[in-house]
Design a protein around this motif. Structure first.
Motif, mmCIF file in Angstrom:
data_model
loop_
_atom_site.group_PDB
_atom_site.id
_atom_site.type_symbol
_atom_site.label_atom_id
_atom_site.label_comp_id
_atom_site.label_asym_id
_atom_site.label_seq_id
_atom_site.Cartn_x
_atom_site.Cartn_y
_atom_site.Cartn_z
ATOM 1 N N LEU A 71 0.830 -1.197 0.000
ATOM 2 C CA LEU A 71 0.000 0.000 0.000
ATOM 3 C C LEU A 71 0.868 1.253 0.000
ATOM 4 O O LEU A 71 0.520 2.260 -0.637
ATOM 5 C CB LEU A 71 -0.930 0.005 1.222
ATOM 6 N N ALA A 72 2.021 1.177 0.660
ATOM 7 C CA ALA A 72 2.922 2.343 0.659
ATOM 8 C C ALA A 72 3.391 2.657 -0.759
ATOM 9 O O ALA A 72 3.474 3.823 -1.164
ATOM 10 C CB ALA A 72 4.122 2.066 1.562
ATOM 11 N N TRP A 73 3.684 1.618 -1.529
ATOM 12 C CA TRP A 73 4.078 1.829 -2.931
ATOM 13 C C TRP A 73 2.932 2.448 -3.727
ATOM 14 O O TRP A 73 3.120 3.406 -4.478
ATOM 15 C CB TRP A 73 4.479 0.496 -3.554
ATOM 16 N N ALA A 74 1.729 1.878 -3.578
ATOM 17 C CA ALA A 74 0.580 2.391 -4.327
ATOM 18 C C ALA A 74 0.295 3.843 -3.963
ATOM 19 O O ALA A 74 -0.034 4.671 -4.830
ATOM 20 C CB ALA A 74 -0.646 1.518 -4.055
ATOM 21 N N LEU A 75 0.421 4.182 -2.687
ATOM 22 C CA LEU A 75 0.185 5.562 -2.258
ATOM 23 C C LEU A 75 1.230 6.493 -2.847
ATOM 24 O O LEU A 75 0.909 7.610 -3.291
ATOM 25 C CB LEU A 75 0.200 5.632 -0.730
ATOM 26 N N ALA A 76 2.481 6.055 -2.866
ATOM 27 C CA ALA A 76 3.534 6.889 -3.447
ATOM 28 C C ALA A 76 3.279 7.126 -4.933
ATOM 29 O O ALA A 76 3.457 8.236 -5.447
ATOM 30 C CB ALA A 76 4.896 6.232 -3.233
ATOM 31 N N GLU A 77 2.852 6.093 -5.658
ATOM 32 C CA GLU A 77 2.527 6.242 -7.077
ATOM 33 C C GLU A 77 1.369 7.219 -7.272
ATOM 34 O O GLU A 77 1.394 8.079 -8.151
ATOM 35 C CB GLU A 77 2.169 4.877 -7.683
ATOM 36 N N ALA A 78 0.320 7.046 -6.446
ATOM 37 C CA ALA A 78 -0.853 7.901 -6.579
ATOM 38 C C ALA A 78 -0.519 9.356 -6.239
ATOM 39 O O ALA A 78 -0.976 10.292 -6.912
ATOM 40 C CB ALA A 78 -1.972 7.371 -5.677
ATOM 41 N N GLN A 79 0.259 9.574 -5.194
ATOM 42 C CA GLN A 79 0.613 10.943 -4.814
ATOM 43 C C GLN A 79 1.464 11.612 -5.892
ATOM 44 O O GLN A 79 1.257 12.785 -6.219
ATOM 45 C CB GLN A 79 1.351 10.934 -3.478
ATOM 46 N N ALA A 80 2.412 10.867 -6.459
ATOM 47 C CA ALA A 80 3.241 11.444 -7.515
ATOM 48 C C ALA A 80 2.380 11.889 -8.683
ATOM 49 O O ALA A 80 2.634 12.928 -9.303
ATOM 50 C CB ALA A 80 4.287 10.424 -7.966
ATOM 51 N N ALA A 111 10.472 14.305 -4.225
ATOM 52 C CA ALA A 111 11.310 13.236 -4.762
ATOM 53 C C ALA A 111 11.133 11.938 -3.979
ATOM 54 O O ALA A 111 11.395 10.854 -4.502
ATOM 55 C CB ALA A 111 12.771 13.660 -4.750
ATOM 56 N N TRP A 112 10.680 12.059 -2.715
ATOM 57 C CA TRP A 112 10.462 10.848 -1.935
ATOM 58 C C TRP A 112 9.317 10.029 -2.511
ATOM 59 O O TRP A 112 9.306 8.804 -2.414
ATOM 60 C CB TRP A 112 10.142 11.168 -0.481
ATOM 61 N N GLN A 113 8.319 10.716 -3.078
ATOM 62 C CA GLN A 113 7.130 10.038 -3.576
ATOM 63 C C GLN A 113 7.370 9.362 -4.923
ATOM 64 O O GLN A 113 6.692 8.389 -5.252
ATOM 65 C CB GLN A 113 5.968 11.039 -3.710
ATOM 66 N N GLY A 114 8.286 9.866 -5.681
ATOM 67 C CA GLY A 114 8.547 9.261 -6.977
ATOM 68 C C GLY A 114 9.805 9.833 -7.596
ATOM 69 O O GLY A 114 9.833 11.002 -7.979
ATOM 70 N N LEU A 115 10.833 9.030 -7.681
ATOM 71 C CA LEU A 115 12.097 9.463 -8.250
ATOM 72 C C LEU A 115 12.386 8.555 -9.443
ATOM 73 O O LEU A 115 12.454 7.338 -9.301
ATOM 74 C CB LEU A 115 13.212 9.344 -7.211
ATOM 75 N N GLY A 173 7.731 -3.450 -4.844
ATOM 76 C CA GLY A 173 7.545 -2.515 -5.943
ATOM 77 C C GLY A 173 8.125 -1.140 -5.723
ATOM 78 O O GLY A 173 8.095 -0.306 -6.639
ATOM 79 N N ALA A 174 8.689 -0.871 -4.537
ATOM 80 C CA ALA A 174 9.215 0.471 -4.268
ATOM 81 C C ALA A 174 10.479 0.763 -5.068
ATOM 82 O O ALA A 174 10.830 1.922 -5.282
ATOM 83 C CB ALA A 174 9.502 0.632 -2.776
ATOM 84 N N ALA A 214 9.636 6.963 -0.172
ATOM 85 C CA ALA A 214 8.679 6.963 0.938
ATOM 86 C C ALA A 214 8.080 5.586 1.184
ATOM 87 O O ALA A 214 7.552 5.323 2.272
ATOM 88 C CB ALA A 214 7.555 7.971 0.655
ATOM 89 N N ALA A 215 8.135 4.708 0.189
ATOM 90 C CA ALA A 215 7.550 3.380 0.332
ATOM 91 C C ALA A 215 8.564 2.324 0.766
ATOM 92 O O ALA A 215 8.213 1.160 0.941
ATOM 93 C CB ALA A 215 6.918 2.954 -0.996
ATOM 94 N N LEU A 216 9.822 2.713 0.926
ATOM 95 C CA LEU A 216 10.828 1.742 1.344
ATOM 96 C C LEU A 216 10.636 1.369 2.810
ATOM 97 O O LEU A 216 10.340 2.242 3.645
ATOM 98 C CB LEU A 216 12.233 2.317 1.148
ATOM 99 N N PRO A 217 10.806 0.102 3.178
ATOM 100 C CA PRO A 217 10.702 -0.284 4.583
ATOM 101 C C PRO A 217 11.799 0.374 5.423
ATOM 102 O O PRO A 217 12.837 0.794 4.895
ATOM 103 C CB PRO A 217 10.856 -1.807 4.543
ATOM 104 N N ALA A 218 11.554 0.442 6.728
ATOM 105 C CA ALA A 218 12.436 1.204 7.617
ATOM 106 C C ALA A 218 13.862 0.665 7.641
ATOM 107 O O ALA A 218 14.809 1.433 7.858
ATOM 108 C CB ALA A 218 11.860 1.212 9.033
ATOM 109 N N HIS A 219 14.039 -0.638 7.393
ATOM 110 C CA HIS A 219 15.402 -1.181 7.491
ATOM 111 C C HIS A 219 16.258 -0.776 6.292
ATOM 112 O O HIS A 219 17.475 -0.936 6.332
ATOM 113 C CB HIS A 219 15.361 -2.702 7.628
ATOM 114 N N ILE A 220 15.649 -0.256 5.239
ATOM 115 C CA ILE A 220 16.415 0.223 4.083
ATOM 116 C C ILE A 220 16.855 1.652 4.372
ATOM 117 O O ILE A 220 16.037 2.579 4.405
ATOM 118 C CB ILE A 220 15.586 0.170 2.788
#
Length: 551
Positions: A62-71, A388-392, A433-434, A456-462
């Motif tokens: 969902l984080a990936w989908a949200l980042a795509e939609a926001q971009a 740039a966090w939402q889509g680079l 998909g991030a 923005a969709a990358l997990p915290a450990h990245i």
């Protein structure tokens, strides 16, 4: 002391002898390697075919989908258009779950379809469906030293034609020794040359049979005919023919070069133009087989004459087809059935009655309506804007040689936590998909490979993302062979950055840039750093440096 004329002459003769000996030794080594290559093909092993396993599609979040939609929804909105930007974020939050569900459902349907196709193909292969078997075998044959072609299937018997190297193309010399024991080159006798050619043919026959049986599990026997150009007439003709069973070939053993000649003994109704004389020696002539006495071969020769001017099928046509047997699949990449639909594409397809917004073209270095990109120098770093966090979007353009884009998703130590965090041509997506490779395409005289990154969709450990390139080590080319190489990144607001990596002739892989989390005034941000660090051993060294297990 000035050397005398005699001393100078002796030195000159010694240098000439040394040069001649070096050239002789190089020629000997080349001949020995050629003989090894042409007479040891049958020592290869070929893994047996297995039912194909269809890889599952990448997992999305969902984080990936949200980042795509926001971009998408924030594209074109200024930083101070607060009301519009807030509304755009709300629309993105509403659209993201539906977008995610639609893509997951579509990818699952594609997976089911691919699985059904794979099962159908495997059933056709094991049941000896002619077109499927010939296609699979010819694909396997297309990179063989001796060109081979499957021409038909009758029950569980496969018919194959093989093109053997002409005997006249073999060298006329071979390594030897002088009476005093020194290495030398000696002229091959006609009989020795024939033996080399026969061993080479047997080696290729056995390798062709082994590969055919490995690729086609339902085939129990192969009828094989060998075509070559005859030395006396320079016309094409068949010089070997027979039937070999799977049991005979798999019984082996195939351990020595001389084992190649066993093809004469283990087949059924084997005919060969090189025969054994009454004294037990091999004949030193190569003559065409009398096809009138070989009913199994005659069907291949109906109306076939070595005459390119005839309208009928000819041996010359067959020869040309054998030499050109390179399936298109070897040269052209298959379409990506698991391609992720961009949000804008999904939105347009799900709302056909709503006039679509003008399509935003892919971010590209060639877009003239954008502000000039910020040029980075090696070691320079900067803070990325929130957009740039939402889509680079990342684009690496180059010419002069081929290179591949790779991404490493790592922790603060620069090491991946698992091999799945390594994004490359065989694993084009990670982090649900991030991080995704979008493919390589021609762009005028250059090639561009692109990737999409949703920080923005990358997990915290990245904590870091390394953007790297690598050359194909087998080509022997280094990064210095690349021309017009440039890394370009941009985001939806039009902000862009570019970096020209160094053209280092000593390295074959390079980390071009790095994106990493950073805390400034208590706030976490993403920063970009231009790099340029290289590895001489290519992708292997690059991967190991980032914690990827290289086997």
């Amino acid at each position: 002391m000035v050397p005398s004329a005699a001393q100078l002459e002796r030195a000159r003769r010694q240098a000439e002898r040394a040069q001649q000996e070096a050239e002789r030794d190089a020629a000997i080594a080349q001949l020995e390697e050629l003989r090894r290559q042409t007479t040891s093909v049958h020592l290869q092993s070929f893994p047996p075919a297995r039912p194909p396993v269809v890889p599952r599609p990448q997992q999305l979040s969902l984080a990936w989908a949200l980042a795509e939609a926001q971009a998408h929804h924030l594209a074109g909105l200024g930083l101070f258009a607060r009301t519009e930007r807030a509304a755009a974020r709300r629309r993105a939050e509403e659209d993201a779950p539906a977008y995610l569900a639609a893509e997951e459902a579509r990818l699952h349907a594609v997976y089911d379809e691919l699985t059904a196709e794979a099962a159908q193909w495997w059933q056709a292969l094991v049941s000896n469906e002619e077109e499927t078997v010939c296609e699979a075998v010819n694909y396997a044959f297309s990179d063989n030293t001796a060109a081979g072609c499957a021409v038909g299937v009758d029950a569980d018997v496969l018919s194959v034609v093989m093109r053997q190297q002409d005997i006249d193309s073999l060298p006329v010399q071979m390594p030897g020794v002088t009476p005093s024991g020194r290495p030398a080159l000696k002229t091959l006798s006609k009989r020795d040359r024939t033996l080399w050619w026969l061993t080479s043919m047997g080696s290729s026959i056995v390798a062709t049979l082994k590969e055919a049986f490995a690729v086609a599990p339902g085939i129990t026997a192969v009828d094989l005919a060998v075509l070559t150009r005859l030395p006396n007439t320079q016309r094409l003709g068949f010089v070997a023919y027979g039937r070999w069973t799977r049991q005979a070939i798999e019984a082996g053993p195939w351990q020595e070069t001389t084992d190649a000649l066993r093809f004469l003994d283990i087949g059924q109704d084997v005919a060969c133009s090189v025969t054994t004389t009454a004294s037990g020696n091999l004949s030193n002539t190569v003559k065409p087989l009398d096809t009138s006495r070989l009913p199994g071969l005659q069907s291949l020769l109906d109306h076939a004459q070595d005459d390119t001017g005839s309208d009928e099928a000819t041996l010359a046509d067959l020869d040309a087809d054998l030499r050109a047997n390179v399936p298109a699949a070897h040269a052209a990449p298959l379409p990506d059935r698991y391609r992720i639909r961009p949000f804008a594409e999904w939105k347009t397809q799900t709302a056909p009655l709503t006039p679509p917004a003008p399509a935003t073209p892919p971010h590209s270095p060639a877009q003239s309506n954008r502000a000039p990109a910020t040029t980075l120098t090696p070691g320079q770093n900067l803070v990325l804007p929130e957009e740039a966090w939402q889509g680079l979007l990342i684009a690496f353009s180059f010419a002069g040689a081929d290179a591949d884009l790779t991404l490493f998703l790592t922790g603060t130590d620069g090491q991946v936590t698992c091999d799945e965090d390594f994004v490359f041509y065989n694993q084009p997506s990670a982090a649900r998909g991030a991080a995704r490779l979008l493919g390589k395409q021609p762009d005028g005289p250059r090639t561009v490979e692109r990737a999409a990154l949703h920080l923005a969709a990358l997990p915290a450990h990245i904590q870091r993302v390394t953007v790297a390139i690598n050359m194909d080590v087998d080509t022997g080319l280094a990064c210095g062979a690349l021309t017009h190489a440039r890394l370009y990144m941009d985001c939806a607001t039009g902000a862009a950055w570019t970096f020209q990596p160094p053209a280092d002739p000593d390295i074959r892989a390079m980390a071009i840039a790095e994106l990493y989390r950073h805390t400034t005034n208590g706030q976490q941000v993403w920063k970009l750093r231009a790099n340029g660090q290289g590895w001489a051993d290519g992708l292997d060294g690059l991967a190991r440096a980032h914690g990827v297990n290289v086997t």
